[in-house]
Design an enzyme around this catalytic site. Structure first.
Site, PDB file in Angstrom:
ATOM      1  CG  ASP A 230      -4.426  -2.222   2.734  1.00 17.84           C
ATOM      2  OD1 ASP A 230      -4.669  -1.994   1.545  1.00 17.84           O
ATOM      3  OD2 ASP A 230      -3.878  -1.408   3.489  1.00 17.84           O
TER       4      ASP A 230
ATOM      5  CG  ASP B 178      -1.880   1.118   1.277  1.00 19.30           C
ATOM      6  OD1 ASP B 178      -2.321   1.554   0.202  1.00 19.30           O
ATOM      7  OD2 ASP B 178      -2.201   1.593   2.376  1.00 19.30           O
TER       8      ASP B 178
END
Length: 1019
Positions: free
Chosen positions: A650, A259
């Site tokens: 996520d 990320d």
């Protein structure tokens, strides 16, 4: 021990499952207020909501239990659960289609994608609400349960696809092989016992005994020990694990998805400086606009007013970029209170004003009325009359403001520099605009352009509320540039470089803007400066036209003549290098795409998806479920995928990846197998190192336990041939004193200090490991058989009885065998063959333990594992003591007999030769010759920069590989991993990668063998 191991694993899995369910329940079940047909408000549980219900959003905020569209009022919402960007977003009510412009037919139908700014998504946090004229903030439920965006995320967390690992499959197959060997021994023992007329009870016991010997019952506990030690080492460096089985899988990772926000970079942007424009030319860059001379300039006014900030509990919140810009001005933001908005309509403006210390003395303007002038004495204020929110499609935002005391209004615009410049008068844009902008973007800065326009006096307050934004955003005056710096975390570039050197590919998957993501990828070294970035802009089918992909280059790569040109980033194994004399240099390229493009490609270009993920480096604007789909797409081409993120968005990808590591201790840590206390990506190489060490430890333990079983199986089988066996206390000594101590100490080797370019094997059924096990079995079998046969050829050898002990030959040489039949023990344990095999096999256990306990390049050397060294040395000393010093108490306990000193020396020689041959075969033949030259260090290869020139050692390895390949007649082999096979195909495809300014159109779905896409030039 096996029962304890299984019970612990089941308890851990159950505990994790309950935690996940509790987390989902806590976030999804709340009390809500529903408006019924007679306008009565009814309290109900969120589980009773159905699409079509009108719910009241409480003024103090709530966590949304469903997807709903606002029909009145406004809300400030934190959508970090879905996007990963902890930026409060303002949601407005859905516009009434009857009040829209005529001919705007699309506004008549609600669409989640088109009306995102009016939709409250499940799981997002409503921080604050606003209502006008006493009206409640209401929303209509549109989706509930698993149909919502959060529902899909929860489903992927609760019910992930099972992660398969070759080690565990091979372990089962290997155990089946041991069962087959045990079956042979079982039949052999029965036949032998029947031929020698052994009682049925003894036949049953001895036949079953050989099965328990061959299949080690302590294997699960031994395997678990290595994982437990690795888990303990991870905990010491701040990495916590809730799924210990994943540690071994992390040793195979060859691709890691990251990320961006909060993982690779800091959470926000920093203002690097500003560059104003005067008289159609750029001034020198300034670090800060907080100056008295600029307080009333249009540039500072634009920075202070052109934003979407709001106050939440007295704190200014909003987009980090807007927040940094506003804070740099030092101005003050004031909003209407709830009481004021309840009494007035929605045009109560937000006001911004500079601090009084920056204000000069007010000067009377000829355009001002005296009444307005008197009002202006109270201060310099700018009211935001109307806001046109930022649109990612338009890449800009705009506000209409009115300065206190002024009759005319102003429009301020900010956005992407190219877009803003195109909306400005040409004579206001500097001639060197493109060069200055390119210079900043190449340095990795995020550049925002500002513009201003003085509106006509005929545009009144009420007219501005209904004017089209295109009418406002035209003929602007270019004001200058704001240079923002998205700071990388200090550890990021170094960690990514370590991963690149270790042949581990890195990918960015983020919910942020594409251009920002590409800039950060270049800045951190994920995309080298000289590599090209190809943006795949996919469009869904529309108006009867097929889906298509437009290919374009993001920017021109930096050319540096001092650097050697890079080769295509496909690491080729020695086997592949040997098949061709030279590698063809290719231009390195990376694909970048948005979440929308990824969705279109997944649906309409399925055969193109593997090619894109092979070189895809930047995936921007990805929804949570798309992150999970990307992980699955990478796994489908045989990558071992790691995922590192810090947000709830996520969770699905963290759970689905082979090794997911969360940098947050919130929701993500519950779904993720690993959680790091260190909030940066330095935990990733540490996890991979420990995973590799744990994987090698598992192989070592498995091989050792297999050899332990086979060595004991050989000893027992040989002794069965003379109707003998190992004694109960001999079994006990071997199992407790030798095996248990060794197996629990040989697992203590810590990980090697750095990542190396090759990976350990992924399964037990591989060339190096099978060769290692089989050769050691043959060596042990050979030396045991040699000792077993040799002892019977000795001059002093006779059937053992207490009176015919070889140590007392002078007194027993004339005693016949028949005379001693009555002295034999019932199971014939005490004899020379038994004693000889006991000594030889006991040393063999220690020899294979040392041979299999490998160190570099995945673990620290065994001599640094002091418990193992101490245990091995102590056992060697004790066995040598047993061999050379006769102690009647110990001999009677272990049921061993005395042998002459010359035979003891012979046993020592046999053991020494066994050790020399075992070490020679394992370290020289396997590690140097076969592993390095035939099996190839990394069969599947990986992505990494190719070396500029071959090293001397590499040349020797290549020459040796070619010789061995020629001797063994090796043919060209297709790589086992799909991504390597795909890379080979694309390297010879002249139409790949797609050329810029071309379009790939999806064909109608017919025959898959003809392909489903074609590339055509853009018109």
């Amino acid at each position: 021990m096996s029962v304890i191991s299984i019970a612990t694993s089941l308890y851990t899995i159950k505990k994790q499952y309950v935690m996940l369910h509790d987390m989902v329940a806590a976030h999804s079940i709340v009390r809500v207020s529903i408006i019924r047909a007679n306008n009565e408000i009814e309290e109900a549980m969120s589980t009773d909501l159905v699409p079509g219900d009108v719910m009241v959003i409480p003024s103090n905020g709530t966590i949304m239990p469903c997807d709903a569209v606002l029909i009145s009022g406004t809300c400030i919402v934190n959508e970090s659960m879905l996007t990963g960007e902890s930026v409060p977003v303002t949601k407005t009510n859905l516009p009434n289609p009857r009040q829209g412009e005529k001919g705007d037919e699309g506004d008549g139908f609600y669409c989640t994608e088109e009306h995102k700014r009016h939709t409250l998504f499940c799981g997002t946090n409503v921080i604050q609400t606003r209502f006008y004229s006493g009206e409640l903030v209401k929303a209509v439920v549109v989706r509930t349960g698993f149909s919502t965006a959060k529902g899909q995320l929860v489903r992927s967390i609760l019910y992930p696809k099972p992660t398969d690992f070759k080690l565990y499959r091979d372990a089962s197959l290997f155990l089946l092989c041991l069962v087959a060997v045990a079956g042979i021994g079982f039949i052999y023992s029965i036949v032998l016992s029947v031929m020698n007329q052994v009682p049925a009870k003894t036949i049953i016991i001895e036949s079953l005994d050989i099965i328990t010997i061959t299949v080690p019952p302590a294997l699960p506990a031994a395997m678990t020990a290595g994982i437990v030690y690795a888990q303990r080492r991870l905990k010491r460096i701040g990495i916590f694990c809730i799924s210990p089985q994943r540690i071994n899988i992390c040793g195979q990772l060859n691709l890691v998805c990251f990320d961006k926000t909060g993982t690779l970079t800091e959470d926000g942007l920093d203002l690097w400086g500003v560059q104003r424009v005067e008289n159609k030319s750029f001034l020198l860059s300034e670090e800060n606009p907080y100056k008295e001379s600029l307080v009333k300039s249009s540039f500072v006014a634009c920075m202070a007013a052109c934003h979407s900030l709001t106050k939440i509990e007295g704190q200014i919140s909003g987009d980090p970029l807007d927040l940094k810009m506003f804070e740099a001005t030092g101005w003050i933001l004031e909003e209407a209170t709830e009481e004021e908005t309840a009494l007035h309509n929605r045009i109560m403006p937000t006001v911004v004003r500079p601090p009084k210390q920056l204000l000069p003395e007010p000067i009377v303007s000829p355009d001002q009325d005296m009444e307005l002038y008197e009002l202006s004495q109270t201060g310099y204020e700018i009211g935001i009359v109307r806001q046109f929110p930022f649109s990612s499609a338009l890449q800009r935002m705009c506000v209409v403001t009115r300065t206190l005391g002024e009759k005319r209004m102003d429009a301020f615009l900010k956005g992407a520099p190219e877009v803003v410049a195109s909306l400005c008068k040409k004579d206001s844009v500097p001639e060197d605009f493109a060069e200055v902008l390119e210079d900043y973007t190449k340095q990795g800065f995020r550049v925002i352009a500002l513009a201003h326009r003085r509106l006509e006096s005929k545009l009144t307050w009420h007219k501005v509320q209904n004017v089209n934004r295109d009418h406002i955003e035209a003929n602007m005056e270019f004001l200058g540039l704001i240079i923002m710096q998205n700071k990388l975390k200090p550890e990021t570039p170094g960690v990514l470089e370590d991963l690149r050197r270790a042949n581990i590919r890195t990918v960015m998957v983020t919910g942020d803007n594409m251009l920002t993501a590409i800039s950060v990828a270049r800045d951190c070294g994920m995309i080298p400066p000289e590599d090209r970035v190809i943006i795949a802009d996919a469009l869904p089918p529309k108006d009867g036209q097929a889906a298509k992909i437009n290919w374009r280059y993001a920017d021109n790569p930096t050319k540096n003549s001092t650097k050697a040109p890079r080769l295509e980033e496909v690491e080729i194994s020695l086997e592949d290098v040997a098949q061709g004399d030279e590698l063809k240099p290719q231009e390195s390229y990376h694909f970048a795409m948005s979440g929308k493009a990824f969705a279109v490609i997944t649906e309409h270009f399925q055969d193109l998806l593997p090619k894109l993920v092979l070189h895809g480096t930047v995936f921007a604007r990805m929804a949570p479920d798309q992150k999970t789909q990307l992980v699955e797409a990478l796994q489908s081409v045989d990558y071992f995928v790691g995922m590192c993120g810090d947000g709830a968005n996520d969770c699905g990808a963290l759970k689905r990846a082979h090794g997911g590591i969360s940098l947050s201790e919130l929701e993500a840590s519950v779904a993720s197998p690993f959680t790091s206390r260190t909030p940066n990506i330095s935990c990733v190489p540490n996890l991979i190192r420990e995973g590799r060490a744990a994987l090698i430890t598992s192989f070592c333990v498995f091989k050792f336990m297999a050899l332990y079983s086979i060595i004991q199986y050989i000893s027992v089988t040989l002794l069965y041939s003379i109707l003998s066996n190992l004694g109960d206390f001999q079994f006990l000594f071997i199992d407790i004193a030798i095996i248990l101590i060794i197996v629990f100490t040989m697992s203590l080797n810590p990980a090697w200090k750095e990542l190396v370019p090759r990976r350990p094997p992924s399964g037990l059924i591989s060339g190096p490991l099978l060769f290692s096990v089989l050769t050691q079995i043959l060596i042990c079998f050979g030396f045991q058989t040699l000792a077993f046969l040799w002892v019977s050829q000795q001059s002093w050898y006779n059937r053992w009885t207490p009176s015919s002990d070889a140590c007392n030959l002078t007194s027993s040489s004339n005693i016949s065998v028949e005379h001693n039949d009555t002295e034999l023990d019932d199971h014939n344990i005490k004899n020379y063959e038994n004693t000889t095999l006991f000594y030889v096999s006991s040393f063999q256990y220690l020899i294979v333990a040392i041979v299999f306990s490998k160190g570099k390049p995945f673990r620290q050397p065994s001599y640094k594992n002091w418990p193992f060294v101490l245990s091995a040395c102590s056992l060697y000393a004790f066995l040598l003591f047993l061999l050379f010093y006769r102690n009647s108490a110990i001999d009677d306990f272990l049921e061993i007999v005395c042998v002459p000193m010359e035979w003891r020396l012979t046993i020592l020689l046999i053991i020494f030769l066994n050790a020399v041959v075992s070490i020679f075969v394992e370290t020289l033949v396997l590690d140097v010759v076969l592993w390095k030259l035939v099996f190839s260090r990394d069969k599947q290869g990986s992505y990494a920069a190719s070396p500029a020139a071959p090293t001397p050692q590499g040349s020797v390895d290549l020459w040796g590989h070619r010789c061995v390949s020629w001797l063994t007649c090796q043919r060209r082999k297709v790589p086992k991993a799909r991504y390597m096979h795909l890379a080979q195909e694309l390297s010879v495809d002249p139409d790949w990668p797609p050329k810029p300014k071309t379009t790939t159109e999806a064909k109608p779905p017919p025959r898959p063998e003809n392909g489903s896409y074609q590339i055509i030039p853009a018109s």
